[in-house]
Motif scaffolding. Structure first.
Motif, short mmCIF file in Angstrom:
data_model
loop_
_atom_site.label_atom_id
_atom_site.label_comp_id
_atom_site.label_asym_id
_atom_site.label_seq_id
_atom_site.Cartn_x
_atom_site.Cartn_y
_atom_site.Cartn_z
N MET A 1 50.40 73.81 -53.17
CA MET A 1 49.21 73.33 -53.89
C MET A 1 49.30 73.68 -55.38
O MET A 1 48.95 72.87 -56.24
CB MET A 1 47.94 73.94 -53.29
N ILE A 2 49.75 74.89 -55.68
CA ILE A 2 49.90 75.31 -57.08
C ILE A 2 50.93 74.44 -57.78
O ILE A 2 50.72 74.01 -58.92
CB ILE A 2 50.25 76.81 -57.17
N ALA A 3 52.05 74.15 -57.12
CA ALA A 3 53.09 73.29 -57.71
C ALA A 3 52.55 71.89 -57.98
O ALA A 3 52.80 71.30 -59.03
CB ALA A 3 54.31 73.24 -56.79
N GLN B 1 48.54 67.03 -69.13
CA GLN B 1 47.47 67.32 -70.08
C GLN B 1 48.02 68.05 -71.30
O GLN B 1 47.62 67.77 -72.43
CB GLN B 1 46.38 68.15 -69.40
N LYS B 2 48.94 68.98 -71.10
CA LYS B 2 49.56 69.70 -72.22
C LYS B 2 50.34 68.74 -73.11
O LYS B 2 50.26 68.82 -74.34
CB LYS B 2 50.51 70.79 -71.69
N TYR C 1 50.24 71.94 -60.97
CA TYR C 1 50.98 72.08 -62.22
C TYR C 1 51.58 70.74 -62.65
O TYR C 1 51.42 70.31 -63.78
CB TYR C 1 52.08 73.14 -62.08
N PHE C 2 52.29 70.07 -61.74
CA PHE C 2 53.00 68.85 -62.12
C PHE C 2 52.11 67.62 -62.27
O PHE C 2 52.44 66.71 -63.02
CB PHE C 2 54.12 68.55 -61.12
#
Length: 93
Positions: free
Chosen positions: A15-17, A27-28, A20-21
């Motif tokens: 879920m974290i991966a 957004q960054k 992030y992707f």
């Protein structure tokens, strides 16, 4: 690490991966493009503000700029309120 622990932690790591992707990284990148666009503003650029006001940059300062929106009508807006720099291609559309 025991197999039971791996079974509980594995989905959280996935879920974290995914977060992030799919959310954080794009957004960054978009934020970097926007900052680059705001830093490259110069006198004479045709721009549109977030509020939809079209104009030409007359003068720049660190935090604001003067925008000519009509003959003898110049307004001061925050530099961060610029949404896009218009090119000949975008004006034709």
């Amino acid at each position: 690490m025991s197999p039971e622990m791996l079974g509980t932690v594995g989905p959280i790591v996935v879920m974290i991966a995914i977060f992030y992707f799919l959310l954080y990284r794009p957004q960054k990148n978009q934020q970097k493009k926007r900052m680059s666009m705001l830093d490259s503003l110069k006198k004479g650029d045709k721009v549109v503000t977030i509020g939809g006001i079209y104009g030409t940059i007359e003068a720049l300062s660190d935090k604001s700029l003067k925008l000519k929106i009509a003959d003898r009508v110049v307004i001061e807006v925050a530099r961060a309120s610029i949404n896009a720099v218009l090119t000949e291609e975008t004006e034709a559309k």
